[in-house]
Design an enzyme around this catalytic site. Sequence first.
Site, PDB file in Angstrom:
ATOM      1  CB  SER A 115       0.284   2.865  -8.455  1.00  9.58           C
ATOM      2  OG  SER A 115       1.148   3.163  -7.373  1.00  9.58           O
ATOM      3  CE1 TYR A 116       1.368  10.914  -6.530  1.00  9.63           C
ATOM      4  CE2 TYR A 116       0.283  11.484  -8.593  1.00  9.63           C
ATOM      5  CZ  TYR A 116       0.825  11.867  -7.376  1.00  9.63           C
ATOM      6  OH  TYR A 116       0.822  13.198  -7.009  1.00  9.63           O
ATOM      7  CG  ASP A 256      -1.409  -3.417  -4.451  1.00  5.50           C
ATOM      8  OD1 ASP A 256      -0.277  -3.058  -4.826  1.00  5.50           O
ATOM      9  OD2 ASP A 256      -2.351  -2.630  -4.275  1.00  5.50           O
TER      10      ASP A 256
END
Length: 583
Positions: A115-116, A256
Amino acid sequence: MSHVYDIDVRIPMRDGVALAANVWRLADGTGPTLLVRLPYGKDRLGTATASDILPNLLVLLEAGYAVVMQDCRGTNRSEGEFVPHMADRADGEDTVAWIADQPWSDGVVGMYGASYLGMVQWEAAATGSSALKAIAPSLTSIDNYEAPWYSAGGALSLSLVTFWNALMYAADAQRSLEAGKGSLSQVQELFAAVLAPEPLNDVLPTAEVPVLAAYGKWGNDWLAHPSHDDYWDAMELTPELKNVTTPALNIGGWYDLYIGQTVRTFVAARQNAGTAQAREGQRLVIGPWDHASYRGIYPDRSFGPMAAAQMMGLTDLYLKFFDRWLRGDISALDGVAPVKIFVMGVDQWRDEQDWPLPDTKWTDFHLGSAGHANTADGDGVLTTEPPAVAEHDTYLYDPRRPVPTAGGACMPTTLGFCGPVDQRTVAGRGDVLCFASPVLAEPVEVTGPVSLTLFVSSSAADTDFTAKLVDVFPDGKAINLCDGILRARYRNGLATEELMEPGMVYEITVDLTATSNVFLPGHRIRLDVSSSNFPRYDRNTNTGGFIAREAEAQMIPAINRIHHGPSHPSRLVLPIIDRKQQQ
């Protein structure tokens, strides 16, 4: 393998700000280092030996790697101010250089994280750092507009934006309070919003949600830039791939929220990365996972025990990848295909050589009806033969009564509508058009990017069009596979807004991202079309105005039409894989 664990090591950045890191360094000698940069608190991640989508920390240490986990600027115990994406490129480059210069480092660095934590890897790689030899970004994006904060079709990713901003604002406000600034009541309000984010999605105007707008940080900027303008261009890394010299292990999930960007980044890096090694060293793994769950088990659909990230040996793949590029073990990836995907329907892992699959047959499935495709019981059909008769289907999209989100690539998953969900919960609505194939006599595999071409008209100056690919089981259960949304004003590109002339027919394309599924005999292929998917995306007010600043009183209903027939060939384009002749 013995390590020394150092807590809150201060790593200096070029502007004098010090970032905090926890360091597991080799007790004797030197070796390669794996770096994880995150804004959610390094200490919590550091205590987790396994996190399914991430490699097992203890296994990495036992294999002789040093590991550095660093708080991003302005988060947890790092100095500075946190503004998403703004400082990560320079901070990543400085941190890699610092690691390479340490006496316990052999000068070679890799990165991993989801993710990040994946975004910051691409930021660091885009600097062309000579010490950064490999990255393993999972569930992530190199375009911060199209994923995650807006869709590829220009709609605001509402439930994600409200939840994530509440989460990060709460942490930021608590830091300020500990420094003697801010107010306790504001911290309490923000943490309450994190625990119960659903009510935030209902507040209008979206840009004036009190608990978020009052904090007055980056979220206000995101809502002020609904188009892919210069603000977002400054953060997009696609043009910077020419500077990337690192191979990447790209990991994604069919459910996702980054799946579209995951596959696009793999393809783009294979074509445009700065060196042959970086281009040829790209790897892609996609499982039946969402953004928070990697077991492949959902209330409405289970993909079997081998679907889990741990069961398919993801940690072992990480080790092989890093051994190849950080230790120079040229045999480490022998026998590992460039692409590994989980094929739903038959529920099996399969190795491939490229993406999209080289033997893809792009096949048009034409929309047809007698004008009553509304609901799953309507007369909408999907056929490979173009319809001979012109017709259209009409429905009323009322933003005050949007189609509720039912599965898909969503956040937060706590809302209970993420992943594969039986679409019978929404397919009985009159504002949902359903176009289904005949019952299949033989299996049909769909693996690759999916798109929909529609000929549309509306009574409004602007409206949305949503699309969802669905696998209908013999017992009537209807499981979503992938979906998309297009805000009509962005039909000719995300940088330019062009309103519609009411009643005029326009050709549009809706990106449904990608999937891999075998529709088994007895099943049907179905396409669901509507104009809302709330609260995953914000509601189009249909006025043609600044949506994030419009109140409920300004919303107007839209009469929307889907045209099909000889002169308006609306069609679903599916990537068909037919290998029967190869068997």
